[in-house]
Design an enzyme around this catalytic site. Structure first.
Site, PDB file in Angstrom:
ATOM      1  N   CYS A 116       1.910 -21.993   4.251  1.00 54.24           N
ATOM      2  CA  CYS A 116       3.373 -22.013   4.260  1.00 54.24           C
ATOM      3  C   CYS A 116       3.865 -22.532   5.608  1.00 54.24           C
ATOM      4  O   CYS A 116       3.391 -22.086   6.660  1.00 54.24           O
ATOM      5  CB  CYS A 116       3.903 -20.605   4.018  1.00 54.24           C
ATOM      6  SG  CYS A 116       5.702 -20.477   4.197  1.00 54.24           S
ATOM      7  N   HIS A 144      -4.799  -8.390   6.822  1.00 55.92           N
ATOM      8  CA  HIS A 144      -4.042  -9.293   5.944  1.00 55.92           C
ATOM      9  C   HIS A 144      -4.444 -10.732   6.266  1.00 55.92           C
ATOM     10  O   HIS A 144      -4.592 -11.089   7.445  1.00 55.92           O
ATOM     11  CB  HIS A 144      -2.537  -9.099   6.148  1.00 55.92           C
ATOM     12  CG  HIS A 144      -1.716  -9.822   5.132  1.00 55.92           C
ATOM     13  ND1 HIS A 144      -1.401 -11.164   5.242  1.00 55.92           N
ATOM     14  CD2 HIS A 144      -1.142  -9.414   3.969  1.00 55.92           C
ATOM     15  CE1 HIS A 144      -0.668 -11.528   4.214  1.00 55.92           C
ATOM     16  NE2 HIS A 144      -0.501 -10.483   3.417  1.00 55.92           N
ATOM     17  N   GLU A 146      -2.886 -13.475   6.448  1.00 54.35           N
ATOM     18  CA  GLU A 146      -2.004 -14.166   7.384  1.00 54.35           C
ATOM     19  C   GLU A 146      -2.279 -13.736   8.821  1.00 54.35           C
ATOM     20  O   GLU A 146      -2.285 -14.553   9.746  1.00 54.35           O
ATOM     21  CB  GLU A 146      -0.533 -13.901   7.037  1.00 54.35           C
ATOM     22  CG  GLU A 146       0.428 -14.657   7.941  1.00 54.35           C
ATOM     23  CD  GLU A 146       1.881 -14.335   7.672  1.00 54.35           C
ATOM     24  OE1 GLU A 146       2.678 -14.410   8.623  1.00 54.35           O
ATOM     25  OE2 GLU A 146       2.220 -14.010   6.507  1.00 54.35           O
ATOM     26  N   THR A 185       4.904 -12.888   8.724  1.00 54.76           N
ATOM     27  CA  THR A 185       6.167 -13.317   8.110  1.00 54.76           C
ATOM     28  C   THR A 185       6.646 -12.409   6.985  1.00 54.76           C
ATOM     29  O   THR A 185       7.793 -12.543   6.545  1.00 54.76           O
ATOM     30  CB  THR A 185       6.038 -14.746   7.542  1.00 54.76           C
ATOM     31  OG1 THR A 185       5.066 -14.749   6.486  1.00 54.76           O
ATOM     32  CG2 THR A 185       5.641 -15.734   8.625  1.00 54.76           C
ATOM     33  N   CYS A 215      10.117 -14.311   7.312  1.00 56.51           N
ATOM     34  CA  CYS A 215      10.652 -15.471   6.608  1.00 56.51           C
ATOM     35  C   CYS A 215      11.946 -15.137   5.864  1.00 56.51           C
ATOM     36  O   CYS A 215      12.222 -13.973   5.537  1.00 56.51           O
ATOM     37  CB  CYS A 215       9.601 -16.051   5.670  1.00 56.51           C
ATOM     38  SG  CYS A 215       9.518 -15.301   4.044  1.00 56.51           S
ATOM     39  N   SER A 243      -0.117  -7.787  -2.190  1.00 59.09           N
ATOM     40  CA  SER A 243       0.982  -8.624  -1.695  1.00 59.09           C
ATOM     41  C   SER A 243       1.807  -7.837  -0.695  1.00 59.09           C
ATOM     42  O   SER A 243       2.480  -6.867  -1.041  1.00 59.09           O
ATOM     43  CB  SER A 243       1.866  -9.076  -2.866  1.00 59.09           C
ATOM     44  OG  SER A 243       3.098  -9.581  -2.405  1.00 59.09           O
ATOM     45  N   ASN A 245       4.566  -8.618   0.997  1.00 54.43           N
ATOM     46  CA  ASN A 245       6.031  -8.620   0.813  1.00 54.43           C
ATOM     47  C   ASN A 245       6.446  -7.764  -0.375  1.00 54.43           C
ATOM     48  O   ASN A 245       7.510  -7.147  -0.358  1.00 54.43           O
ATOM     49  CB  ASN A 245       6.563 -10.057   0.703  1.00 54.43           C
ATOM     50  CG  ASN A 245       6.280 -10.703  -0.628  1.00 54.43           C
ATOM     51  OD1 ASN A 245       7.018 -10.527  -1.583  1.00 54.43           O
ATOM     52  ND2 ASN A 245       5.186 -11.448  -0.706  1.00 54.43           N
ATOM     53  N   SER A 288       5.547 -13.831  -4.562  1.00 51.04           N
ATOM     54  CA  SER A 288       4.479 -14.547  -5.252  1.00 51.04           C
ATOM     55  C   SER A 288       4.403 -14.194  -6.738  1.00 51.04           C
ATOM     56  O   SER A 288       3.446 -14.558  -7.411  1.00 51.04           O
ATOM     57  CB  SER A 288       3.130 -14.247  -4.578  1.00 51.04           C
ATOM     58  OG  SER A 288       2.930 -12.863  -4.412  1.00 51.04           O
TER      59      SER A 288
END
Length: 333
Positions: A116, A144, A146, A185, A215, A243, A245, A288
């Site tokens: 991303c 994680h 990321e 993010t 984000c 996930s 988020n 997602s």
């Protein structure tokens, strides 16, 4: 006689379903980074033909991953599972450590980066801080993908993970007056604010990004949940347990006082006993999670309730990220 027939018919009829109002959060579901990542895999399949290899889940959603598998995508944990040859390997939306593309190049593999752009922004920020001699503090969740990718942008020992406020008290970096912070993010906006404020109190000279790293999609989805959660008896977040988020959305709903909050992959995972007495339901989806799974949840409730659906919109999103250059139509032609 006719009155008697009507009574008999009425007695045979199925009992009326209880009413249920569903408040649908907007924005919800796919963000621009997820749309781009899925498009990368589908475009690569169209250009190269199957198989196309993807390192780790392209996004954290089982439905999406299984759908891409059926089209010819092969998901691997590490590069050593990718055979030598011309079949491309795609890096997921979460980003990867620098050593991953370096190892791919050393093997002569064709690589496509679906990271991303907002994650790439954090990578660049961390690199700039490092070049300016600052020790980087990364606010995020250990393990994680990321976080692993962001920490892998810098030499070992030059970036430290900060997971909570409690950890800050014991934090004593060597370069106390030359620090910078960046964040994962997909964090909770509120939790991150508290951690960053604690960092600023302890390290007054610490440098942060010009614009928050969390984000736009994470922020917007959390804000919509904050609006809806106090109004409903229960709130469902459609998304996968891995996930970040999606997990944060459930936590936000819980924090603002929603009595029942659930994170579910899809309708078959619903715990109907938990929703037996509700009259108003909030519904959202992680960044997602595809909209088809939201519709599936609504349909499932409609079999048990007389459902009405109202959308609660807090903002409109129009963000679009272009495909990597090698996959754009003009490059392909």
């Amino acid at each position: 006689m006719s009155a008697s027939v009507n009574q008999t018919d009425a007695g045979a009829a199925a009992p009326a379903k209880p009413p249920l109002e569903i408040l649908l959060c907007a924005p919800r579901g796919f963000c621009a980074g997820v749309v781009r990542a899925i498009d990368v895999v589908e475009r690569a399949l169209a250009l190269y033909g199957p198989p196309v290899y993807v390192r780790h889940e392209i996004v954290h959603n089982k439905y999406v991953v299984e759908s891409l598998k059926r089209k010819g995508a092969v998901f691997v944990a590490e590069l050593d599972e990718v055979p030598d040859g011309k079949a491309p390997v795609i890096f997921s939306a979460h980003g990867v450590a620098k050593t991953v593309p370096q190892n791919a190049v050393a093997r002569g593999l064709t690589t496509i980066d679906a990271t991303c752009p907002l994650v790439t922004k954090v990578h660049r920020e961390a690199e700039i801080h490092h070049k300016r001699g600052r020790h980087v503090l990364l606010v995020g969740h250990s393990g994680h993908p990321e976080v692993v990718g962001t920490m892998g942008q810098l030499p070992k020992g030059s970036i430290t993970l900060v997971e909570d406020v409690e950890q800050i008290e014991a934090l004593e970096p060597e370069t106390r007056d030359n620090l910078a912070w960046v964040t994962q993010t997909t964090l909770s906006v509120d939790d991150t604010h508290h951690i960053v404020e604690a960092l600023k109190r302890k390290f007054p000279k610490i440098v942060g990004p010009h614009k928050d790293d969390i984000c736009y999609a994470t922020t917007n989805r959390q804000e919509a949940v904050k609006q809806v959660a106090p109004l409903v008896d229960a709130l469902i977040v459609v998304g996968s347990s891995n996930s970040s988020n999606s997990q944060r959305l459930r936590e936000v709903a819980e924090r603002v006082g929603c009595p029942i909050t659930r994170l579910v992959n899809r309708a078959e995972d619903l715990d109907w006993e938990a929703f037996s007495d509700i009259r108003r339901l909030g519904l959202t989806a992680g960044a997602s999670a595809p909209e088809v799974l939201v519709e599936e949840i609504i349909d499932a409730f409609a079999t048990r309730y007389e459902v009405t659906v109202d959308t609660v919109s807090t903002t409109t999103e129009d963000m679009v990220f272009p495909l990597p250059r090698e996959l754009r139509s003009e490059a392909a032609e």
